[in-house]
Design a protein around this motif. Sequence first.
Motif, mmCIF file in Angstrom:
data_model
loop_
_atom_site.group_PDB
_atom_site.id
_atom_site.type_symbol
_atom_site.label_atom_id
_atom_site.label_comp_id
_atom_site.label_asym_id
_atom_site.label_seq_id
_atom_site.Cartn_x
_atom_site.Cartn_y
_atom_site.Cartn_z
ATOM 1 N N SER A 5 43.148 33.169 24.847
ATOM 2 C CA SER A 5 41.660 32.971 24.414
ATOM 3 C C SER A 5 39.672 33.553 24.737
ATOM 4 N N ASN A 6 40.065 33.521 26.205
ATOM 5 C CA ASN A 6 38.173 33.754 26.325
ATOM 6 C C ASN A 6 38.209 34.765 28.406
ATOM 7 N N ASN A 7 39.830 35.713 27.820
ATOM 8 C CA ASN A 7 39.392 36.695 28.947
ATOM 9 C C ASN A 7 40.869 38.173 28.310
ATOM 10 N N HIS A 8 39.745 38.602 28.176
ATOM 11 C CA HIS A 8 40.004 40.301 27.184
ATOM 12 C C HIS A 8 40.952 40.618 28.260
ATOM 13 N N GLU A 9 40.189 40.603 29.549
ATOM 14 C CA GLU A 9 40.373 42.386 30.672
ATOM 15 C C GLU A 9 42.057 41.240 31.209
ATOM 16 N N GLY A 10 41.806 40.370 31.405
ATOM 17 C CA GLY A 10 42.191 39.700 32.064
ATOM 18 C C GLY A 10 44.030 39.738 31.598
ATOM 19 N N VAL A 11 43.847 39.112 30.083
ATOM 20 C CA VAL A 11 45.426 40.112 29.078
ATOM 21 C C VAL A 11 45.774 41.368 29.153
ATOM 22 N N LEU A 12 44.994 42.326 29.464
ATOM 23 C CA LEU A 12 45.182 43.496 29.752
ATOM 24 C C LEU A 12 46.032 43.577 30.268
ATOM 25 N N GLU A 13 45.317 43.643 31.697
ATOM 26 C CA GLU A 13 46.086 43.072 33.032
ATOM 27 C C GLU A 13 47.661 42.954 33.067
ATOM 28 N N PHE A 14 47.859 41.451 32.533
ATOM 29 C CA PHE A 14 48.731 40.770 32.633
ATOM 30 C C PHE A 14 50.001 41.867 31.980
ATOM 31 N N ILE A 15 49.646 42.298 30.670
ATOM 32 C CA ILE A 15 50.583 42.974 29.789
ATOM 33 C C ILE A 15 50.844 44.455 31.051
ATOM 34 N N HIS A 16 49.935 44.951 31.744
ATOM 35 C CA HIS A 16 50.294 46.476 32.333
ATOM 36 C C HIS A 16 51.711 45.858 33.675
ATOM 37 N N ASN A 17 50.898 44.102 34.145
ATOM 38 C CA ASN A 17 51.760 44.024 35.306
ATOM 39 C C ASN A 17 53.639 43.572 34.427
ATOM 40 N N SER A 18 53.228 42.806 33.556
ATOM 41 C CA SER A 18 54.660 42.559 32.699
ATOM 42 C C SER A 18 55.803 43.636 32.767
ATOM 43 N N LEU A 19 55.150 45.089 32.196
ATOM 44 C CA LEU A 19 54.996 46.242 31.036
ATOM 45 C C LEU A 19 55.092 46.871 32.678
ATOM 46 N N SER A 20 54.766 46.817 33.659
ATOM 47 C CA SER A 20 54.455 47.969 35.408
ATOM 48 C C SER A 20 54.085 49.290 34.613
ATOM 49 N N LEU A 21 53.031 49.334 34.135
ATOM 50 C CA LEU A 21 52.280 50.704 33.295
ATOM 51 C C LEU A 21 50.650 50.755 34.245
ATOM 52 N N GLY A 22 50.802 50.302 35.689
ATOM 53 C CA GLY A 22 50.018 50.332 36.341
ATOM 54 C C GLY A 22 49.041 49.546 35.956
ATOM 55 N N PRO A 23 47.345 49.845 37.109
ATOM 56 C CA PRO A 23 46.498 49.751 36.277
ATOM 57 C C PRO A 23 45.496 49.992 35.257
ATOM 58 N N VAL A 24 44.780 49.467 34.449
ATOM 59 C CA VAL A 24 44.233 49.251 33.349
ATOM 60 C C VAL A 24 42.733 49.945 33.527
ATOM 61 N N ARG A 25 42.875 50.891 32.923
ATOM 62 C CA ARG A 25 41.164 51.981 33.573
ATOM 63 C C ARG A 25 40.037 51.270 32.496
#
Length: 276
Positions: free
Chosen positions: A209-229
């Motif tokens: 709902s209100n946390n675009h940055e947190g969503v991408l960080e969550f996706i990165h962590n779930s898929l082991s993609l490293g830190p978000v640029r």
Amino acid sequence: MVRQIVWLTGMSGAGKTFTGDYLCKEHGFIHVDGDAAFLSGDPKDQQMVADVHKAFAFWLKNEEEDDKSKWTPYFDSLCKRVLTSALEQPDKNIVITFSNYRKSTRQYCRMSIKESLSAAGDKSSFKYIALTVSPTEFARRQFHRLQKFLATQDWTLEHYWNNIKKHPDGFKDEATCLKALSEDTDTGLVGFEPLDFESFPEDSAIDTSNNHEGVLEFIHNSLSLGPVRKEVFDEDFVKQVADIQFNRLEDSKKALRALQERLSKEKTEAKTQQES
């Protein structure tokens, strides 16, 4: 490293397509857009699209559709697209975006994809990530998506409201339309069954709902993609990702027009031959 296949599910407007396009642009995922058949207008897709719409009519009332023939053709077609991409590009991760509302349909797709890949010797991992959204944010996003859709159809909001949606109160202004959508949010929010984390601990969910940055960080962590640029939060980058969907809609619109023109031409030629 084991190739990842992730299915982004959840309510309409929760950000599935944007996240799928983000993973495609930023991390090279193959994005299998589950809405493609809805947009194609191809006659061969019309029956399965009509049938899955009937199934959603049950699901959106939080009821099961016991007639599996109403939804299996659509999901079979979608799973086939995933398998084709997986086998043609074995080094690419894959993201699927589609509102897979029910536990029964999610399990059907999970087993279909995993068993088919296993039979082909492919050991890819598979998981669901559910994107959820609050009622207020849901209404705002639905209105935004509606505006983008209208742009691809060359329709005004007034035309859509009065002639397509046929709202009983008629068109007044944008604010009134948004208010009406806010009052109608149950249509899209009811019927989504939570993921079964006990049976499938690899699955996960997040409120977008209100946390675009947190969503991408969550996706990165779930898929082991490293830190978000940091750059991915820049307005220009966000627009580039959003434009991917817009361009896809434009391409679908052009393809549909070409298909309609071809079918019309074939019909005219057939009629001419009969008359001669």
